[in-house]
Scaffold this motif. Structure first.
Motif, short mmCIF file in Angstrom:
data_model
loop_
_atom_site.label_atom_id
_atom_site.label_comp_id
_atom_site.label_asym_id
_atom_site.label_seq_id
_atom_site.Cartn_x
_atom_site.Cartn_y
_atom_site.Cartn_z
N GLN A 517 0.84 -1.21 0.00
CA GLN A 517 0.00 0.00 0.00
C GLN A 517 0.87 1.25 0.00
O GLN A 517 1.97 1.25 0.57
N VAL A 526 -5.21 5.50 2.58
CA VAL A 526 -4.50 4.74 1.55
C VAL A 526 -4.65 5.46 0.21
O VAL A 526 -5.76 5.80 -0.20
N GLU A 529 -3.28 0.71 -3.57
CA GLU A 529 -3.17 -0.63 -2.99
C GLU A 529 -2.87 -1.64 -4.08
O GLU A 529 -3.51 -1.64 -5.13
#
Length: 752
Positions: A517, A526, A529
């Protein structure tokens, strides 16, 4: 033969036995083991291996100059030498006579119970037993051989006329007297009978194993082969006397030793014995001479090395004194021109010199080895360059100048390393941070990292959190508890974090589920990913040259190359073992180093993902970390408790098996303990809960610091063998080091 002569003979035999006691015990153990295991080995499919092992043992005995009398008698190439056979027989007879004079029945008068030296000296594998039955480990052969014989023994039987196992199995029966066969006890007369069988074997040779079995069976009925009667009539007659079926009609040992048969050849035997002793003395002198010559050679080589070292030292001392004189002259000139007062604190200077001198002497031997090694390499290099430049008169001045330049230039790197080695004396604790939940046991810190500007540092581990701390606040504010400025939670345990060197707010992570990530620290979310790894990912790294390029490696044996603006990987390197560490080359986005569980380091060019352009071999266990010191130098860490420094300039050979330096002093056999490099200093952890710092120029640690464990109840420091350093990270090109251990304790250390 009087009692004193007999005692002398027995003492000589026992003295010879003691002088080869090690060989005797080995032979006894081998013979006993051979017979105890004979039945099982005869029906085992591994019998061939046992026979081969026996062959090796026989060769070992022959090489040492001693052999079993049984093996000597059964040599197919043996020719009967009358004096030699009588010499062997007389030694055994004298020993038996001495035992009888002391009231002892020997019992074990069989060839397998004696050793024969190269000079026909007989010694007992076991000294005479006082037991009437004469049982000892040599008697393990009394059980007959198994009728089954495997193919390996058959093959050996074709090569060896007299298979040792089968002969040993029959030998006990051959040397058993008629009264013992009928169930009677072993007596003095039984020993005499056994001497008769031995005398027969000494003077009779056999062409085949079956022939030997037949003649030995006939001997019990006192039937001898015609060729023995014709060639050795006197010996055959004496043998029949010893083999008389009625024990009372056999001679006593005193009669045997005083018989004309043995004494008529006494002078010849004495001459032979004197010749044997002379040969033994000559051999001893040759052995001594060989030892002295070898010792002389080693000492001469040591002298040459010492002279060479003294030559190096003299040359280098002159060079240092010359430079020192020039520097002092320069300082004097500056003072005279500018009239500047000296700024040196002599007391502090003397204290510093003494401190450095103490550390110098503590590691003197290792420093000496590094110095001589470095000096020898320069000499070898100058010699090779001189050879390559030819030998013309015109090139002589050039070559001399080149060699002189090399010999002077080597000193600067060594001096620089020595100064850096002695500059710092300890690792001082500047601040301490407790990672994770104080009430949780899952606080292992797997990875540490500073951001682009070295203002923030991140921690990640098995608590599934990435925590961001402000370094300046922690260093400048004395607090018992420090809180992260940002905390990001992950679904799985985290194994590694790496900051983007260009985009300050980006940090990459890898976890135990194989997910890679990229996080936005500013938002705490995030950003991207990647889910292509099939197993746990151990390492992730951003390229310094191309900040959009990312590499990851894990237990699936794959290294994935990612572009943070693309959905999937842009390249995959497939290896045969787990990948534990990856790092991009500092000055290139297309070269990458990989640390593998197959004990090797691989360097790949991303334009050719199929094969590495260089493989570095030298570690004996898993390579857990790889870090570039500079574009041409790489450091690897392994669970073999060593670090190795590699010169990538040697990668033209594709395989490099000789590192520039091997560092040892820490303990690392099973855990990831961290690796970080700055300005020639190499930091790593240890499973002794210590941080170690090395310098690239020397194989031993420069500094170390132990994480103390304080008992919360008693307040005393305690030892916990289960705790270890789990991660280390330098704060850029500085003397500050961030380190964490398996309990979640994080310390900011500074070299002082």
């Amino acid at each position: 033969m009087d009692r004193s002569e007999s005692a002398s003979a027995w003492d000589n035999s026992r003295s010879r036995s003691r002088s080869s006691s090690s060989r005797d015990h080995k032979q006894r153990d081998r013979d006993g083991e051979r017979e105890r295991n004979r039945d099982s080995e005869d029906t085992s499919t591994d019998g061939g291996e046992t026979e081969e092992g026996e062959g090796e043992e026989i060769e070992e005995e022959e090489a040492s100059g001693e052999v079993s009398l049984r093996e000597w008698l059964d040599r197919s190439s043996r020719d009967v030498d009358r004096l030699e056979s009588l010499h062997v027989f007389r030694q055994v007879a004298e020993a038996v006579g001495l035992a009888h004079s002391q009231g002892v029945v020997v019992g074990n008068i069989r060839p397998s119970c004696f050793l024969l030296s190269a000079f026909s000296r007989v010694s007992f594998i076991e000294s005479a037993s006082g037991s009437g039955s004469g049982s000892d480990s040599c008697d393990d052969a009394r059980a007959g051989p198994s009728p089954a014989k495997n193919s390996s023994e058959e093959e050996r039987g074709e090569k060896n006329v007299f298979p040792l196992k089968r002969v040993l199995g029959l030998e006990f029966g051959w040397y058993t007297s008629p009264e013992e066969v009928e169930g009677g006890p072993s007596t003095f007369a039984s020993d005499v009978y056994r001497l008769g069988v031995l005398l027969f074997e000494l003077f009779c040779t056999f062409d085949t194993f079956d022939q030997k079995i037949g003649m030995m069976s006939n001997l019990r009925h006192r039937v001898m082969p015609p060729q023995l009667l014709l060639k050795w009539p006197q010996e055959a007659s004496f043998c029949l006397w010893l083999l008389h079926p009625v024990p009372e009609n056999r001679p006593k040992m005193s009669e045997v030793l005083q018989s004309g048969f043995l004494n008529q050849s006494r002078n010849s035997l004495q001459e032979r014995d004197a010749a044997v002793r002379l040969r033994e003395e000559i051999d001893d002198q040759e052995l001594l001479l060989e030892f002295l010559l070898q010792l002389q050679k080693q000492k001469q080589e040591a002298e040459d090395r010492l002279r060479k070292a003294i030559s190096f030292l003299s040359s280098d001392i002159d060079e240092v004194l010359r430079k020192q004189s020039l520097l002092q002259e320069s300082v004097s000139d500056d003072r005279s021109r500018k009239r500047v007062r000296p700024i040196f604190d002599l007391a502090y200077q003397n204290e510093t010199v003494l401190s450095k001198s103490s550390r110098l002497m503590k590691n003197f031997k290792k420093l000496e080895a590094v110095y001589l090694s470095s000096r020898s390499q320069i000499v070898n290099k100058s010699g090779k360059e001189g050879t390559n430049k030819g030998s013309s008169v015109d090139n002589l001045t050039i070559k001399e100048g080149f060699c002189e330049k090399l010999e002077k230039e080597w000193m600067n790197p060594f001096l620089e390393s020595l100064c850096k080695y002695l500059t710092f004396s300890r690792l001082k604790v500047r601040a301490e941070v407790k990672h994770g939940d104080l009430l949780s046991s899952s606080n292992l810190v797997c990875s540490l990292g500073f951001d682009r500007d070295r203002e923030l540092f991140a921690t990640a581990g098995v608590n599934k959190k990435i925590q961001i701390f402000e370094c300046g606040v922690i260093l400048n504010e004395e607090r018992d508890i420090h809180y992260p400025v940002v905390e990001m939670c992950n679904r799985s345990k985290l194994s590694c974090v790496c900051w983007n060197s260009y985009m300050k707010s980006q940090i990459a992570s890898s976890d135990f589920e194989g997910v890679v990530q990229v996080w936005d620290v500013t938002r705490g979310q995030v950003f991207a990913e990647m889910r292509e790894h099939e197993r746990r990912v151990w390492s992730v790294d951003f390229s310094l040259v191309d900040p959009t390029r990312l590499a990851s490696g894990g237990d699936d044996g794959c290294v994935k190359i990612w572009h943070i603006n693309q959905a999937g990987s842009v390249g995959t390197i497939r290896t045969k073992a787990n990948v534990c560490s990856v790092q991009f080359q500092p000055d290139s986005a297309r070269n990458i180093a990989i640390g593998s569980a197959d004990h090797r380091v691989y360097c790949y060019d991303l334009r050719n993902l199929r094969i590495p352009y260089c493989t570095m071999m030298g570690h004996t266990k898993t390579v857990s970390y790889v870090k570039y010191m500079d574009p041409n130098t790489l450091v690897s860490a392994s669970t073999d408790s060593t670090l190795k420094l590699w010169d990538l300039a040697k990668c033209q050979a594709r395989v490099v098996d000789s590192p520039l330096q091997t560092f040892s002093g820490h303990l690392n056999t099973k855990n990831f303990v961290g690796l970080s490099i700055t300005d020639g200093y190499i930091a790593t952890g240890s499973e002794t809960n210590e941080v170690f710092v090395y310098h690239k120029g020397f194989p031993m640690p420069v500094l170390s610091h132990k994480f103390s464990i304080v008992d919360p109840i008693s307040g005393q420091e305690i030892e916990d063998p289960n705790q270890f350093i789990s991660s280390v990270c330098w704060r850029g090109p500085s003397s500050t080091l961030l380190a964490a251990n398996s309990s979640g304790s994080i310390k900011l250390l500074e070299m002082d």
